[in-house]
Design a protein around this motif. Structure first.
Motif, PDB file in Angstrom:
ATOM      1  N   ARG A 311       0.828  -1.214   0.000  1.00 43.80           N
ATOM      2  CA  ARG A 311       0.000   0.000   0.000  1.00 43.80           C
ATOM      3  C   ARG A 311       0.861   1.262   0.000  1.00 43.80           C
ATOM      4  N   VAL A 312       2.086   1.148   0.505  1.00 46.44           N
ATOM      5  CA  VAL A 312       2.989   2.297   0.565  1.00 46.44           C
ATOM      6  C   VAL A 312       3.883   2.368  -0.675  1.00 46.44           C
ATOM      7  N   GLY A 421      13.947 -13.876 -12.870  1.00 53.11           N
ATOM      8  CA  GLY A 421      12.599 -13.383 -12.609  1.00 53.11           C
ATOM      9  C   GLY A 421      12.605 -11.924 -12.176  1.00 53.11           C
ATOM     10  N   PHE A 422      13.567 -11.548 -11.338  1.00 57.44           N
ATOM     11  CA  PHE A 422      13.712 -10.157 -10.903  1.00 57.44           C
ATOM     12  C   PHE A 422      13.928  -9.247 -12.107  1.00 57.44           C
ATOM     13  N   ALA A 423      14.849  -9.640 -12.979  1.00 52.29           N
ATOM     14  CA  ALA A 423      15.165  -8.809 -14.149  1.00 52.29           C
ATOM     15  C   ALA A 423      13.964  -8.645 -15.065  1.00 52.29           C
ATOM     16  N   LEU A 424      13.206  -9.735 -15.264  1.00 49.76           N
ATOM     17  CA  LEU A 424      12.039  -9.666 -16.151  1.00 49.76           C
ATOM     18  C   LEU A 424      10.915  -8.816 -15.548  1.00 49.76           C
ATOM     19  N   LEU A 425      10.664  -8.978 -14.248  1.00 49.36           N
ATOM     20  CA  LEU A 425       9.597  -8.197 -13.610  1.00 49.36           C
ATOM     21  C   LEU A 425       9.945  -6.715 -13.572  1.00 49.36           C
ATOM     22  N   ALA A 426      11.208  -6.395 -13.337  1.00 44.93           N
ATOM     23  CA  ALA A 426      11.625  -4.995 -13.263  1.00 44.93           C
ATOM     24  C   ALA A 426      11.335  -4.251 -14.561  1.00 44.93           C
ATOM     25  N   ARG A 427      11.286  -4.976 -15.669  1.00 41.92           N
ATOM     26  CA  ARG A 427      11.071  -4.356 -16.983  1.00 41.92           C
ATOM     27  C   ARG A 427       9.595  -4.153 -17.323  1.00 41.92           C
ATOM     28  N   VAL A 428       8.667  -4.670 -16.492  1.00 42.85           N
ATOM     29  CA  VAL A 428       7.238  -4.577 -16.805  1.00 42.85           C
ATOM     30  C   VAL A 428       6.667  -3.261 -16.280  1.00 42.85           C
ATOM     31  N   PRO A 429       6.141  -2.379 -17.162  1.00 42.99           N
ATOM     32  CA  PRO A 429       5.490  -1.143 -16.704  1.00 42.99           C
ATOM     33  C   PRO A 429       4.058  -1.453 -16.253  1.00 42.99           C
ATOM     34  N   VAL A 430       3.864  -1.760 -14.969  1.00 41.71           N
ATOM     35  CA  VAL A 430       2.588  -2.317 -14.533  1.00 41.71           C
ATOM     36  C   VAL A 430       1.430  -1.326 -14.657  1.00 41.71           C
ATOM     37  N   ARG A 431       1.671  -0.043 -14.425  1.00 42.57           N
ATOM     38  CA  ARG A 431       0.577   0.927 -14.553  1.00 42.57           C
ATOM     39  C   ARG A 431       0.061   0.962 -15.991  1.00 42.57           C
ATOM     40  N   ARG A 432       0.987   0.942 -16.947  1.00 43.35           N
ATOM     41  CA  ARG A 432       0.583   0.919 -18.348  1.00 43.35           C
ATOM     42  C   ARG A 432      -0.102  -0.398 -18.689  1.00 43.35           C
ATOM     43  N   ALA A 433       0.332  -1.494 -18.067  1.00 41.00           N
ATOM     44  CA  ALA A 433      -0.282  -2.798 -18.320  1.00 41.00           C
ATOM     45  C   ALA A 433      -1.720  -2.837 -17.837  1.00 41.00           C
ATOM     46  N   VAL A 434      -2.001  -2.233 -16.678  1.00 39.55           N
ATOM     47  CA  VAL A 434      -3.370  -2.197 -16.152  1.00 39.55           C
ATOM     48  C   VAL A 434      -4.260  -1.383 -17.094  1.00 39.55           C
ATOM     49  N   ALA A 435      -3.796  -0.223 -17.486  1.00 40.41           N
ATOM     50  CA  ALA A 435      -4.585   0.627 -18.381  1.00 40.41           C
ATOM     51  C   ALA A 435      -4.814  -0.046 -19.727  1.00 40.41           C
ATOM     52  N   ALA A 436      -3.844  -0.836 -20.201  1.00 37.39           N
ATOM     53  CA  ALA A 436      -3.937  -1.457 -21.520  1.00 37.39           C
ATOM     54  C   ALA A 436      -5.071  -2.467 -21.617  1.00 37.39           C
ATOM     55  N   VAL A 437      -5.466  -3.098 -20.484  1.00 34.70           N
ATOM     56  CA  VAL A 437      -6.573  -4.059 -20.529  1.00 34.70           C
ATOM     57  C   VAL A 437      -7.902  -3.405 -20.154  1.00 34.70           C
ATOM     58  N   GLY A 438      -7.891  -2.077 -19.969  1.00 34.84           N
ATOM     59  CA  GLY A 438      -9.140  -1.354 -19.711  1.00 34.84           C
ATOM     60  C   GLY A 438      -9.579  -1.314 -18.268  1.00 34.84           C
ATOM     61  N   ASN A 439      -8.670  -1.610 -17.335  1.00 34.41           N
ATOM     62  CA  ASN A 439      -9.014  -1.565 -15.917  1.00 34.41           C
ATOM     63  C   ASN A 439      -8.568  -0.258 -15.284  1.00 34.41           C
ATOM     64  N   PRO A 440      -9.266   0.199 -14.217  1.00 35.54           N
ATOM     65  CA  PRO A 440      -8.825   1.415 -13.516  1.00 35.54           C
ATOM     66  C   PRO A 440      -7.475   1.181 -12.847  1.00 35.54           C
ATOM     67  N   VAL A 441      -6.609   2.179 -12.911  1.00 29.44           N
ATOM     68  CA  VAL A 441      -5.266   2.048 -12.353  1.00 29.44           C
ATOM     69  C   VAL A 441      -5.272   2.519 -10.904  1.00 29.44           C
ATOM     70  N   PRO A 442      -4.928   1.629  -9.947  1.00 32.48           N
ATOM     71  CA  PRO A 442      -4.889   2.047  -8.534  1.00 32.48           C
ATOM     72  C   PRO A 442      -3.818   3.111  -8.298  1.00 32.48           C
ATOM     73  N   ASP A 443      -3.969   3.842  -7.210  1.00 25.95           N
ATOM     74  CA  ASP A 443      -2.974   4.867  -6.887  1.00 25.95           C
ATOM     75  C   ASP A 443      -1.604   4.259  -6.663  1.00 25.95           C
ATOM     76  N   ARG A 444      -1.570   3.102  -5.990  1.00 22.37           N
ATOM     77  CA  ARG A 444      -0.317   2.407  -5.735  1.00 22.37           C
ATOM     78  C   ARG A 444      -0.354   1.026  -6.346  1.00 22.37           C
ATOM     79  N   ILE A 445       0.574   0.710  -7.235  1.00 19.64           N
ATOM     80  CA  ILE A 445       0.653  -0.632  -7.817  1.00 19.64           C
ATOM     81  C   ILE A 445       2.098  -0.911  -8.258  1.00 19.64           C
TER      82      ILE A 445
END
Length: 445
Positions: A311-312, A421-445
């Motif tokens: 959450r932080v 796994g660390f290297a691959l996850l670090a490269r994922v822009p998760v906020r953009r990924a959430v928006a790309a599937v049409g879901n609301p983007v949480p303040d913290r993710i």
């Protein structure tokens, strides 16, 4: 009561029922897979082995100490064949609950059947383990697919973490009972072997009994085109459409790839820890039980604590931190001295603090990357990442032991799963990924 209040009350009721499937099936993961069945199946296989320490299923020479790891690998391959079908059929028909019941009770029955694993019946034990492990994986596809339906986006980290906490709580409770039975088996009038088989079978009974709670509280949702005749064939066609659809969401696939890699390391550590402790470090069964009990207790705090950290700092950063800790844990495990339970307990404590949180946050993070209406299908792909390539870690572990005869060489090989796994996850822009599937983007993710 207003409509909104009634909907919230229904949602909370479902969430509380949902938690109890973790409470039901996690006992299998702890008492059976993590503690008892590995060393016990290995001892049964060794009893059936030839003078060189090999058994010969289907005429293939297999070192007895590798039977358990290979059985886990086969179970995951079987699950991979069934999980996508289960997810596709569930989304097409909207009937997750009957499929959840079928897979849960098949797994519970196979686990209960481990009571008959004795003498030289290593093939029976391997078969029941394969059925139980594959059934658990299929049931988790359906269970996880409920999460986006019963929790709003801002609730999912907390709900997912509570589910894991419920699971680790049940695992700890049953392990306490197992410890009492195992250490005091003489006073209960049973042999050590019988005590182990009772612990194995009781996990299956627990799994089946507490599955009744989620089956009563969870509800199926109607879908636009309910499946009827030909649902299985349509399910396969829908699965192919899902795979094509997932190509439209490359960022979701990028997360799945990262999760597939680092989770393979997590699952292998969970399933092979007792073998490493008993065979390489020379620790007795009581030490292994109490160490796993320590993991269970601390995993509850770890799941809830990492939920607060998310959450932080956001789920992604928190998961990355846990992967760094996992890497340090495996490096330490390689150098653990044999016959030193204190250091093994220290390692177990570290595992407990990161285990529940890394799994719970991965599940809740993925729930944001799923297009609405495709929950079961996408979670079948997630479960394939959770279990689907988890055959690779045990296979590498088993092959390393088969070739070298050293479990230390096997355990250190798992570091690559966490680093990559660390290297691959670090490269994922998760906020953009959430928006790309049409879901609301949480303040913290």
């Amino acid at each position: 009561m207003t409509v909104g209040t009634a909907e919230r009350a229904d949602r909370i009721r479902e969430q509380r029922g949902w938690y109890f499937y973790d409470f039901a099936c996690s006992v299998y993961s702890t008492s059976v897979l993590t503690v008892f069945v590995g060393p016990y199946l290995t001892s049964v296989a060794k009893a059936a082995a030839d003078a060189d320490g090999f058994v010969h299923p289907l005429g293939i020479p297999v070192r007895a100490g590798s039977v358990f790891a290979y059985a886990v690998s086969v179970s995951v391959v079987l699950a991979v064949l069934v999980m996508p079908l289960a997810g596709a059929v569930a989304d097409r028909t909207g009937r997750k609950k009957p499929l959840l019941a079928a897979s849960a009770y098949l797994g519970a029955t196979a686990t209960t059947g481990l009571f008959f694993l004795d003498g030289e019946r290593y093939l029976l034990g391997a078969f029941l383990l394969i059925v139980a492990n594959a059934s658990l994986a299929v049931s988790m596809v359906l269970y996880n697919a409920y999460l986006p339906q019963i929790a709003e986006p801002e609730e999912r980290d907390a709900v997912s973490s509570r589910g894991w906490a419920f699971g680790y709580t049940s695992g700890a409770l049953v392990l306490v009972v197992d410890l009492v039975l195992y250490t005091g088996h003489d006073s209960f009038g049973v042999s050590e072997s019988e005590a182990v088989r009772i612990c194995l079978a009781s996990a299956g009974l627990w799994w089946g009994a507490f599955t009744l709670i989620p089956l009563r509280r969870l509800r199926d949702r109607q879908v636009a085109a309910a499946g009827g005749e030909g649902a299985v064939g349509s399910g396969w066609r829908q699965l192919m459409a899902t795979l094509r659809d997932m190509r439209r969401h490359p960022l979701t696939l990028s997360f799945l790839l990262a999760y597939l890699v680092y989770n393979d390391g997590v699952q292998t550590v969970i399933s092979q820890a007792s073998i490493y402790g008993s065979e390489e470090l020379g620790l007795d069964q009581t030490t292994l039980i109490t160490a796993v009990l320590l993991v269970q207790v601390l995993a509850v705090a770890g799941a809830l604590g990492m939920g607060r950290l998310a959450r932080v700092y956001g789920a992604k950063r928190t998961i990355l931190g846990s992967l760094a800790v996992w890497t340090l844990i495996l490096a330490a495990a390689y150098f653990l001295p044999a016959g030193a339970p204190v250091w093994f307990y220290a390692l177990a404590a570290a595992i407990g603090l990161v285990l529940g949180g890394s799994q719970a946050l991965s599940r809740s993070l993925f729930s944001h990357l799923v297009p609405r209406g495709k929950e079961a299908e996408y979670f079948s792909a997630y479960e394939m990442s959770d279990r689907g390539l988890s055959w690779l870690g045990p296979l590498v572990f088993g092959l390393a032991y088969q070739v070298t005869g050293s479990y230390r060489d096997a355990i250190i090989s798992l570091v690559v799963f966490f680093g990559l796994g660390f290297a691959l996850l670090a490269r994922v822009p998760v906020r953009r990924a959430v928006a790309a599937v049409g879901n609301p983007v949480p303040d913290r993710i």
